[in-house]
Design a protein around this motif. Structure first.
Motif, PDB file in Angstrom:
ATOM      1  N   ARG A 165       0.670  -1.064  -0.208  1.00 18.40           N
ATOM      2  CA  ARG A 165       0.078  -0.116   0.069  1.00 18.40           C
ATOM      3  C   ARG A 165       0.837   1.173   0.052  1.00 18.40           C
ATOM      4  NH1 ARG A 165      -2.425  -2.668   4.579  1.00 18.40           N
ATOM      5  NH2 ARG A 165      -4.327  -4.027   3.924  1.00 18.40           N
ATOM      6  N   VAL A 166       0.216   2.340  -0.680  1.00 17.79           N
ATOM      7  CA  VAL A 166       1.142   3.459  -0.532  1.00 17.79           C
ATOM      8  C   VAL A 166       1.388   4.129   1.067  1.00 17.79           C
ATOM      9  CG1 VAL A 166       1.183   6.138  -1.160  1.00 17.79           C
ATOM     10  CG2 VAL A 166       0.124   4.293  -2.610  1.00 17.79           C
ATOM     11  N   GLY A 167       2.729   4.093   1.274  1.00 18.18           N
ATOM     12  CA  GLY A 167       2.820   4.697   2.543  1.00 18.18           C
ATOM     13  C   GLY A 167       3.247   3.667   3.654  1.00 18.18           C
ATOM     14  N   GLY A 168       3.038   2.064   2.996  1.00 19.33           N
ATOM     15  CA  GLY A 168       3.188   1.037   3.783  1.00 19.33           C
ATOM     16  C   GLY A 168       4.725   0.323   3.478  1.00 19.33           C
ATOM     17  N   ARG A 169       4.998  -0.664   4.312  1.00 20.94           N
ATOM     18  CA  ARG A 169       6.035  -1.184   4.182  1.00 20.94           C
ATOM     19  C   ARG A 169       5.991  -2.854   4.170  1.00 20.94           C
ATOM     20  NH1 ARG A 169      10.611   1.517   8.367  1.00 20.94           N
ATOM     21  NH2 ARG A 169      10.452   3.705   7.513  1.00 20.94           N
ATOM     22  N   GLU A 170       4.876  -3.375   4.430  1.00 22.56           N
ATOM     23  CA  GLU A 170       4.378  -4.667   4.466  1.00 22.56           C
ATOM     24  C   GLU A 170       4.007  -5.286   3.188  1.00 22.56           C
ATOM     25  OE1 GLU A 170       1.167  -7.655   6.596  1.00 22.56           O
ATOM     26  OE2 GLU A 170       0.840  -5.567   6.804  1.00 22.56           O
ATOM     27  N   THR A 171       4.490  -5.935   2.911  1.00 24.22           N
ATOM     28  CA  THR A 171       4.269  -6.834   1.486  1.00 24.22           C
ATOM     29  C   THR A 171       3.119  -7.657   1.539  1.00 24.22           C
ATOM     30  OG1 THR A 171       6.687  -6.830   0.808  1.00 24.22           O
ATOM     31  CG2 THR A 171       5.381  -8.319  -0.299  1.00 24.22           C
ATOM     32  N   LEU A 172       2.346  -7.291   0.637  1.00 22.67           N
ATOM     33  CA  LEU A 172       0.860  -8.166   0.567  1.00 22.67           C
ATOM     34  C   LEU A 172       0.792  -8.729  -0.409  1.00 22.67           C
ATOM     35  CD1 LEU A 172      -1.203  -5.008   2.002  1.00 22.67           C
ATOM     36  CD2 LEU A 172      -0.160  -6.780   3.370  1.00 22.67           C
ATOM     37  N   THR A 173      -0.056  -9.923  -0.614  1.00 20.95           N
ATOM     38  CA  THR A 173      -0.498 -10.628  -1.571  1.00 20.95           C
ATOM     39  C   THR A 173      -1.732 -10.684  -1.862  1.00 20.95           C
ATOM     40  OG1 THR A 173      -0.467 -12.635  -0.270  1.00 20.95           O
ATOM     41  CG2 THR A 173       1.554 -12.073  -1.270  1.00 20.95           C
ATOM     42  N   ALA A 174      -2.262 -10.656  -3.221  1.00 19.30           N
ATOM     43  CA  ALA A 174      -3.668 -10.883  -3.601  1.00 19.30           C
ATOM     44  C   ALA A 174      -3.916 -11.813  -4.459  1.00 19.30           C
ATOM     45  CB  ALA A 174      -4.267  -9.626  -3.696  1.00 19.30           C
ATOM     46  N   ASP A 175      -4.766 -12.984  -4.287  1.00 24.04           N
ATOM     47  CA  ASP A 175      -5.090 -13.998  -5.168  1.00 24.04           C
ATOM     48  C   ASP A 175      -6.143 -13.526  -6.313  1.00 24.04           C
ATOM     49  OD1 ASP A 175      -5.465 -16.387  -6.678  1.00 24.04           O
ATOM     50  OD2 ASP A 175      -6.762 -17.191  -5.153  1.00 24.04           O
ATOM     51  N   VAL A 176      -5.688 -12.882  -7.232  1.00 22.57           N
ATOM     52  CA  VAL A 176      -6.750 -12.447  -8.410  1.00 22.57           C
ATOM     53  C   VAL A 176      -6.504 -12.898  -9.832  1.00 22.57           C
ATOM     54  CG1 VAL A 176      -6.908 -10.337  -7.106  1.00 22.57           C
ATOM     55  CG2 VAL A 176      -5.494 -10.170  -8.819  1.00 22.57           C
ATOM     56  N   ARG A 177      -7.290 -13.049 -10.551  1.00 22.76           N
ATOM     57  CA  ARG A 177      -7.331 -13.096 -11.817  1.00 22.76           C
ATOM     58  C   ARG A 177      -7.472 -11.853 -12.738  1.00 22.76           C
ATOM     59  NH1 ARG A 177      -9.818 -16.312 -15.835  1.00 22.76           N
ATOM     60  NH2 ARG A 177      -8.576 -16.448 -17.802  1.00 22.76           N
ATOM     61  N   ILE A 178      -6.414 -11.569 -13.461  1.00 22.71           N
ATOM     62  CA  ILE A 178      -6.354 -10.271 -14.185  1.00 22.71           C
ATOM     63  C   ILE A 178      -6.741 -10.492 -15.804  1.00 22.71           C
ATOM     64  CG2 ILE A 178      -4.691  -8.536 -15.102  1.00 22.71           C
ATOM     65  CD1 ILE A 178      -2.948  -9.161 -12.550  1.00 22.71           C
ATOM     66  N   VAL A 179      -7.677  -9.686 -16.229  1.00 15.02           N
ATOM     67  CA  VAL A 179      -8.201  -9.351 -17.064  1.00 15.02           C
ATOM     68  C   VAL A 179      -7.850  -7.735 -17.651  1.00 15.02           C
ATOM     69  CG1 VAL A 179      -9.941  -9.586 -19.187  1.00 15.02           C
ATOM     70  CG2 VAL A 179      -9.967 -11.130 -17.105  1.00 15.02           C
ATOM     71  N   ALA A 180      -7.115  -7.456 -18.734  1.00 16.54           N
ATOM     72  CA  ALA A 180      -6.848  -6.158 -19.103  1.00 16.54           C
ATOM     73  C   ALA A 180      -7.410  -6.079 -20.662  1.00 16.54           C
ATOM     74  CB  ALA A 180      -5.430  -5.910 -19.221  1.00 16.54           C
ATOM     75  N   ALA A 181      -8.085  -4.655 -20.675  1.00 16.44           N
ATOM     76  CA  ALA A 181      -8.235  -4.478 -22.053  1.00 16.44           C
ATOM     77  C   ALA A 181      -7.701  -3.230 -22.691  1.00 16.44           C
ATOM     78  CB  ALA A 181     -10.011  -4.317 -22.042  1.00 16.44           C
ATOM     79  N   THR A 182      -7.784  -2.966 -24.023  1.00 11.50           N
ATOM     80  CA  THR A 182      -7.156  -1.534 -24.423  1.00 11.50           C
ATOM     81  C   THR A 182      -7.777  -1.569 -26.050  1.00 11.50           C
ATOM     82  OG1 THR A 182      -5.375  -0.607 -25.078  1.00 11.50           O
ATOM     83  CG2 THR A 182      -5.292  -2.663 -25.531  1.00 11.50           C
ATOM     84  N   ASN A 183      -7.943  -0.267 -26.480  1.00 13.57           N
ATOM     85  CA  ASN A 183      -8.091   0.088 -27.917  1.00 13.57           C
ATOM     86  C   ASN A 183      -7.007   0.573 -28.508  1.00 13.57           C
ATOM     87  OD1 ASN A 183      -7.781   2.662 -26.707  1.00 13.57           O
ATOM     88  ND2 ASN A 183      -9.844   3.336 -27.518  1.00 13.57           N
ATOM     89  N   ARG A 184      -5.546   0.618 -27.644  1.00 14.78           N
ATOM     90  CA  ARG A 184      -4.571   1.168 -28.020  1.00 14.78           C
ATOM     91  C   ARG A 184      -3.521   0.200 -28.649  1.00 14.78           C
ATOM     92  NH1 ARG A 184      -3.322   5.796 -25.047  1.00 14.78           N
ATOM     93  NH2 ARG A 184      -1.279   6.017 -26.624  1.00 14.78           N
ATOM     94  N   ASP A 185      -2.783   0.404 -29.591  1.00 20.04           N
ATOM     95  CA  ASP A 185      -1.618  -0.527 -30.227  1.00 20.04           C
ATOM     96  C   ASP A 185      -0.566  -0.831 -29.073  1.00 20.04           C
ATOM     97  OD1 ASP A 185       0.225  -2.023 -31.718  1.00 20.04           O
ATOM     98  OD2 ASP A 185       0.368  -0.584 -33.080  1.00 20.04           O
ATOM     99  N   LEU A 186      -0.585  -1.481 -28.051  1.00 21.46           N
ATOM    100  CA  LEU A 186       0.339  -1.529 -27.259  1.00 21.46           C
ATOM    101  C   LEU A 186       1.604  -2.135 -27.772  1.00 21.46           C
ATOM    102  CD1 LEU A 186      -1.476  -3.044 -24.167  1.00 21.46           C
ATOM    103  CD2 LEU A 186      -1.185  -0.918 -24.730  1.00 21.46           C
ATOM    104  N   ALA A 187       1.672  -2.859 -28.829  1.00 18.88           N
ATOM    105  CA  ALA A 187       2.920  -3.360 -29.328  1.00 18.88           C
ATOM    106  C   ALA A 187       3.562  -2.183 -29.887  1.00 18.88           C
ATOM    107  CB  ALA A 187       2.554  -4.627 -30.502  1.00 18.88           C
ATOM    108  N   GLY A 188       2.956  -1.347 -30.778  1.00 14.21           N
ATOM    109  CA  GLY A 188       3.394  -0.263 -31.173  1.00 14.21           C
ATOM    110  C   GLY A 188       3.940   0.653 -30.218  1.00 14.21           C
TER     111      GLY A 188
END
Length: 212
Positions: A165-188
């Motif tokens: 977290r911002v301002g924190g020192r403890e390393t946390l973990t989260a079990d999440v599945r990530i889905v991302a979306a874009t209309n941009r040319d990320l490769a370019g």
């Protein structure tokens, strides 16, 4: 009569096809039907969309990170939710983060949360979107708009599911599945140095192109 029986049989077949098409599914825990289907709000029966549906279903059976690429208005958000509701994480949260609406100065706090006193006005600990999505799916909409300085921290989370977290020192973990979306040319953008190439390749484990 036999005529009635034939009529009911044909009607049953038609109703069955209709239910299958709209993906209404029975729920074993209660009587009747629940609208928790795969693509109830997505329009399209073309061969191109059929391929998209097939990839969505296949991707949903894994925990692989998915990148949806397509023009604005092609239903990326609906398809992201379809991945979630067809996965083992369907009963956990689906958290939508629109990267276009996050102020640059608050993106990190919005994603990872902050501790009390982390900055002026931070009067209490706040849980970020990443923690809110724990056990479920984190949908990063328009990922191409994410500020370059934050992409390194997101890369670490994508690789290790670890963050602070911002301002924190403890390393946390989260079990999440990530889905991302874009209309941009990320490769370019990656070639031009506008988007981290290592993050791009981590996001596109499964890449699905949405037709216009």
């Amino acid at each position: 009569s036999e005529r009635d029986e034939e009529f009911v049989r044909v009607l049953a077949e038609q109703i069955g096809r209709a239910l299958d098409y709209t993906t209404l599914r029975g729920d074993d825990s209660q009587r009747g039907l629940t609208v928790r289907g795969r693509f109830n709000h997505v329009i399209g029966r073309s061969p191109a969309m059929a391929q998209v549906y097939e990839m969505i279903v296949r991707a949903a059976q894994t925990d692989a990170t998915v990148l949806l690429h397509g023009e604005t208005g092609t239903g990326k958000g609906l398809l992201a939710r379809a991945i979630h509701v067809n996965s083992e994480r369907r009963h956990a949260p689906f958290v939508h983060v629109d990267c276009t609406t996050l102020p640059a100065a608050l993106v990190e706090s919005e994603l990872f949360g902050h501790e009390r006193g982390a900055y002026t006005g931070a009067d209490a600990r706040v849980i970020g979107k990443v923690e809110s999505a724990s056990g479920g799916t984190l949908f990063l909409d328009e990922i191409g708009e994410l500020p370059l300085p934050l992409q390194g921290k997101l890369l670490r989370f994508v690789q290790e599911r670890q963050f602070e977290r911002v301002g924190g020192r403890e390393t946390l973990t989260a079990d999440v599945r990530i889905v991302a979306a874009t209309n941009r040319d990320l490769a370019g953008m990656a070639t031009a140095g506008q988007f981290r190439s290592d993050l791009y390749f981590r996001l596109r484990v499964v890449e699905i192109e949405i037709p216009p």
